[in-house]
Design an enzyme around this catalytic site. Structure first.
Site: not given
Ligand SMILES: *Cc1c(COP(=O)(O)O)cnc(C)c1O
Length: 384
Positions: A48, A100, A172, A197
Site C-alpha cells: 500500500r 466533471y 484537472d 482516459k
Molecule cells: C473521468 C474524469 C474524472 C474522474 O476520473 P475517474 O478515473 O473516473 O475517477 C475526473 N475529471 C475528468 C475531467 C474526467 O474526465
C-alpha cells in the site's frame, strides 16, 4: 541529458529491471517485501505504501507533466479527493463552473458536509475568480478544456492570481493530456489526471494521478495516499505505463481527426453548434493556441431538434459507441445530461449551458473518413 516528451514517455522511471534486465517494468504482484534486518528494508516494505510498478508509473507521469513528484491513485476521483483532503474544514475552494459531474458530486456531497466551502465561477473569466475571493480561499480548481463544453481556463492568469493571494491552483488536465498541455509550466501548483482516459488510452483501466513540484504538498499527499489507501493495484499501474508510452502519437493523430470532424459537423445543417477550441468561432480560440500544443480530440455538439433528434442520431450510429469515458483508441459518444452529468440537478445543468440536445464525442484512432461517414449517415437519419 535533456529529453523530449516522447523519449521521457518511454524511459523516465523505466530503466531495465535490476535483477534480470527485463526491458519493461514487471508487474510486482506482491503485498509485502522481505527485509534484511529490523529497520533494514530494501526500499519497499508493504505494497500500500509503495510498489515498484507503481513507482515506475509515478516517476513517468511526473516527468511527462514536468513535475518533481507523481502520485498514483485508484481513480481520478480518488486523486481529486486526496487533493481536497489536504485542506482543512472551513477552507474555501473556488472551482470552475464547468466540471466533471463526479467532481461536482464529490465537492457537494462529500467535501461540503466535511466542512469545505465551495463556490463555482465561470471558468474562462479570471476576474470572476478575483471577485469571488474570500479570506478563507485556499485553492482554485479548474478543468481545461472543460467537460463537456470545452471552455478554457487561462492557466497563467489564474496561477498569477493564486500566487499573489497566497493560494494554489490545481488543474484537472484529463481532457488535454500532458502531450497537449503542461499546466505546471504555466505556473499551476498541481495537476490531476484521470489516467482512465488519455494516459491509459485503451479503455481498459481505471486510475488517477497527481503531479506537483510543491514538496510540502507532495508529502501531505503521499501521507494521505498511504493513510487512506486508495491506491491502484500493480496490474493497473502496468497498464497505465503501457498506455502512456504512446500518448503523444495517439493524441496527435486523434487531434487531427477531431479537428477535421469539428469542421464538418459545424458545416452540417442538422448541427446547431459545435464546441471545439480549434474552431475560429470558439470564443477562446486564441487562448487555446497560446496554452495548448493543439486543440485536442474532444468535441461537443448540439443538434437541431432537441432530445428526439439526439435519440435518433445516437440510435443510427454504427461505428461510434455510446459510452461514458473518453480518451480511448475507439471513438465514444456520450449524452452528458443523462450520463456523465446526471449527478447535476437539471436546473444547475441548464444554468451551466448543458442543454438537452448536447452530445460529447471522444475521437479515437479510426480513419477520419470512416468516422465522418458514420456521423454523417446518422445526422441524415441513419441508413435505410
Ligand atoms: C473521468 C474524469 C474524472 C474522474 O476520473 P475517474 O478515473 O473516473 O475517477 C475526473 N475529471 C475528468 C475531467 C474526467 O474526465
Amino acid at each position: 541529458m535533456i529529453m523530449q516528451f516522447e523519449t521521457l514517455a518511454l524511459h523516465a522511471g523505466q530503466e531495465p529491471e535490476a535483477a534480470t534486465g527485463a526491458v519493461t517494468t514487471p508487474v510486482f504482484q506482491v503485498s509485502t517485501f522481505a527485509q534484511d534486518g529490523i529497520g533494514q528494508p530494501r526500499g519497499y516494505e508493504y505494497a500500500r505504501t509503495g510498489n515498484p510498478t507503481r513507482t515506475a508509473l509515478e516517476t513517468a507521469l511526473a516527468a511527462l507533466e514536468g513535475g518533481a513528484h507523481g502520485l498514483a491513485f485508484a481513480s481520478g476521483l480518488a486523486a481529486t479527493q486526496a487533493v481536497f483532503q489536504t485542506l482543512r474544514p472551513g477552507d474555501h475552494v473556488l472551482a470552475g463552473d464547468d466540471l466533471y459531474g463526479g467532481t461536482y458530486r464529490l465537492l457537494e456531497q462529500v467535501m461540503r458536509p466535511w466542512g469545505l466551502q465551495v463556490d463555482y465561477v465561470p471558468v474562462g473569466e479570471t476576474a470572476a475568480f478575483a471577485a469571488a475571493w474570500r479570506p478563507a480561499t485556499r485553492l482554485l480548481w479548474v478543468e481545461s478544456p472543460t467537460n463537456p463544453l470545452l471552455r478554457l481556463a487561462d492557466i497563467e492568469a489564474l496561477a498569477r492570481l493564486a500566487r499573489a493571494r497566497g493560494a494554489r491552483l490545481a488543474v484537472d488536465n484529463t481532457f488535454a493530456s500532458p502531450w497537449l498541455q503542461r499546466p505546471l509550466e504555466r505556473g499551476a501548483h498541481l495537476v490531476v489526471h484521470s489516467t482512465t482516459k488519455y494516459i491509459g488510452g485503451h479503455s481498459d483501466l481505471v486510475g488517477g494521478a497527481v503531479v506537483t513540484s510543491e514538496a510540502d504538498w507532495a508529502s501531505q499527499l503521499r501521507f494521505l495516499q498511504n493513510a487512506i489507501g486508495a491506491i491502484p493495484g500493480p496490474w493497473d499501474c502496468w497498464l497505465a505505463l503501457r498506455g502512456h508510452k504512446t500518448v503523444a502519437v495517439r493524441v496527435e493523430r486523434q487531434t487531427q481527426t477531431a479537428d477535421w470532424q469539428a469542421g464538418r459537423l459545424a458545416a452540417h445543417p442538422a448541427v446547431e453548434q459545435v464546441f471545439y477550441p480549434g474552431l475560429k468561432a470558439h470564443p477562446q480560440y486564441e487562448l487555446a493556441r497560446r496554452q495548448m500544443r493543439a486543440p485536442g480530440a474532444m468535441l461537443s455538439f448540439a443538434l437541431r431538434g432537441g432530445f428526439p433528434a439526439v435519440e435518433r442520431f445516437v440510435g443510427a450510429l454504427e461505428l461510434v459507441l455510446l459510452a461514458e469515458s473518453l480518451g480511448g483508441v475507439e471513438s465514444l459518444i456520450c449524452y452528458p445530461p443523462r450520463m456523465t452529468h446526471a449527478a447535476l440537478p437539471p436546473a444547475e445543468r441548464h444554468r451551466r449551458g448543458i442543454t438537452d440536445n448536447l452530445l460529447r464525442l471522444s475521437v479515437g484512432l479510426e480513419h477520419a473518413e470512416d468516422l465522418w461517414h458514420d456521423l454523417e449517415q446518422a445526422l441524415e437519419g441513419g441508413s435505410p
